[in-house]
Write a protein that holds these residues in place. Sequence first.
Motif, mmCIF file in Angstrom:
data_model
loop_
_atom_site.group_PDB
_atom_site.id
_atom_site.type_symbol
_atom_site.label_atom_id
_atom_site.label_comp_id
_atom_site.label_asym_id
_atom_site.label_seq_id
_atom_site.Cartn_x
_atom_site.Cartn_y
_atom_site.Cartn_z
ATOM 1 N N ASN A 64 0.807 -1.228 0.000
ATOM 2 C CA ASN A 64 0.000 0.000 0.000
ATOM 3 C C ASN A 64 0.833 1.268 0.000
ATOM 4 O O ASN A 64 0.314 2.369 0.138
ATOM 5 N N GLN A 65 2.155 1.129 -0.160
ATOM 6 C CA GLN A 65 3.010 2.314 -0.219
ATOM 7 C C GLN A 65 4.295 1.966 -0.964
ATOM 8 O O GLN A 65 4.829 0.866 -0.825
ATOM 9 N N TYR A 67 7.959 3.911 -3.157
ATOM 10 C CA TYR A 67 8.661 5.137 -3.530
ATOM 11 C C TYR A 67 9.788 4.811 -4.507
ATOM 12 O O TYR A 67 10.266 3.675 -4.590
ATOM 13 N N LYS A 84 6.652 9.458 -3.712
ATOM 14 C CA LYS A 84 6.007 8.354 -3.023
ATOM 15 C C LYS A 84 4.573 8.191 -3.520
ATOM 16 O O LYS A 84 3.950 9.144 -3.949
ATOM 17 N N ASP A 86 0.730 6.227 -2.428
ATOM 18 C CA ASP A 86 -0.019 5.426 -1.451
ATOM 19 C C ASP A 86 -1.071 4.579 -2.175
ATOM 20 O O ASP A 86 -1.150 4.587 -3.411
ATOM 21 N N SER A 87 -1.865 3.853 -1.388
ATOM 22 C CA SER A 87 -2.818 2.897 -1.970
ATOM 23 C C SER A 87 -3.914 3.581 -2.781
ATOM 24 O O SER A 87 -4.558 2.947 -3.616
#
Length: 691
Positions: A64-65, A67, A84, A86-87
């Motif tokens: 879910n993350q 970079y 980065k 995220d989900s």
Amino acid sequence: MLQSIELENFLSHKNTKLTFDRGVTVFVGQNGAGKSSIIDAITFALFGEHVRKSTKGLLRRGTNQAYAKVEFSIGNRQFEAVRKIDSKGTVGAVLHEKINGELVPLAAGERKQFGESMTKTIESLIGLDYEKLKVASIVQQGELQTIIEADPKKFKELVNAIIGIDKLDMAFESMKKTIDVFRTTVKSRLGYDDTSIDALQNRIDALSKEISSLEPQKKKLEADKITQEHEFFALQQNIESEIPKEMKIKELENKKEDLLRYLRNSIVSMKRELVEKERKFAECSNSLSILSFKSQVESDMKQTQTEIDRIDFESKKTGEKIATIQGQQDIANRLHLVDGKCPVCDSKVDRLNPLFDEKHITSELETLKKNTELLTRDKITVQSKKRELDMKLQQIIKAEGVLLMNNVKSQDDLINMREEISKLQVNTKDIPLEISVGNLVQYAIDEYSTDAIKSISTLVRETQGFDVNNFRNLKSKLEQQRRILSTLDQEVGAVNTKLRLHKDESEKIVLILSELQDVKQYVSSLETIRSQIYNRDGPVATSLRSWALNTISQKASDYLSTFNVKIQRITLEDKSRDIGITCYSGNLELDLESLSGGEKVSVALALRLGMAHFMGSSNLNFIILDEPTTHLDQERRKSLVNVLAQAFESNIDAISQFIIITHDSEIFENSNIDAIYDFKSTPEGTVVTPI
């Protein structure tokens, strides 16, 4: 120069870090092992761009993350770019500069509305945007030899993109939109644009013809109108001379109607009065007759009332006696002789007192009841008589009211009323029920009717000789003449309106044409600018392409001179539909088809390096070749490796790095390569191992 790339949960990479130095770095591994993901990581970290379908798709499956971090240097400055995800697919970005070992933030995020953009900062640092970097530094799979082997038209499109002539195409289209918007603006203000000039000129010609045909029509209508007006005024004068007589005729008719109405109302009123007086006479005569019995009725009424009072008195006394005797009867019922003795004092008696003797009491009660019945019958008879007298008395009161209302007190008053009735009968005897409009003198029944008849006679004399039908014909002709004039007025008005509208429209069009001539001249100037400056085949684009091709040719020739091949010079020539590539060995022109595999790779690489130089890739000083050996035979693959090695041995143009992505690891055996990384796909993700 690239220094390092660090990935976490990025595409197939769980945790990968690569370091770079000057020279040639090779990524080897099977297809799908995550080699090309490094290109996406570089472009994403720097520009937020990639070739995947969605940014959210950059996340490694099940995470879910993620970079991507790229460290790079420009001159003596070092930078670190991180983005980065995220989900939800939300991206965070930050750019740092390393100063004395510390990270100093330069830019963060992409809040362009606030003037904040990490991408713009990086573009200004390296001097390239994402699209230009792809052309200058990234050679996608299969693109290396397309320069010399693909359709020449596609090579020309690539050169146009490198030079920026594609921007001229955008400007060419934008200029067209500008001209269209200008025309739309002109049309919204004037209703026309420069394309309407011929149509407007034709409209002016048509209006001129219409005006020429309407002018004589207008003159004829105005002449007809003057003639009809003369006839109208003559009729009007004749009618005006007869109007006073017409008014008196109307007055005469009105007076006759008023007189007839008055006479009819008067006769009806007189007859009503006669009927009313006869009715009152009959009522009063009857009332006087009824009133003659008043004294007798009043006397009989007193006697009857006296008789009623007497019967009521005797009935009362008889009732009281009956009550007393009924009381004695109650006592007698309890008193009886027992053995000849008194039930009260127990003394011997022969008989009881008659007051307490039941037989005596019963006999007396029967006598009293019979008297009561006789008194009741008498009272009913007397009351019936009283009611008759009451009715007669009411008639007398009513008769008195009638006489009082009609002011009749005696027979003499009745005689006077009879005389008035006789007079009315005489006055109305000879008057007919209906009045005609013939000789009215016979209807002079009073002062008002006499005066009205005199006035009517005067009007009859004053209107003698007036012909009503002739006057109506004159008025009908006048009305007909008025309609003719009205029609002529409408026709003249319609012609005048058309003339005015045509002239106004013509004047308006003349003014519009004057402006549109200026618009046409301005649009012509814009079209000339568009065709001469922004047209990709115009003189400006041709000159730019010629200069660019000459620059790329010179730089590619410089690169070729460092390669160990017989070709010393390349020239690129701009042709009408494509770009010609000519190779020279000394003064000898070489056909591309006659070149060996290695020579073709050298030419292709020299041209790519020349284009990269032209694009200004020196700020990052790296070139990435993604699967450059695709579609190359074994000889050309080896030649590519040798050419790259020679390029770095010659330190051409100070290109810092070549990054080669390939699955042909065997071609790099025993070659002068600075670093090789092996990419392998595992269940936990891509594993990268230095070789």
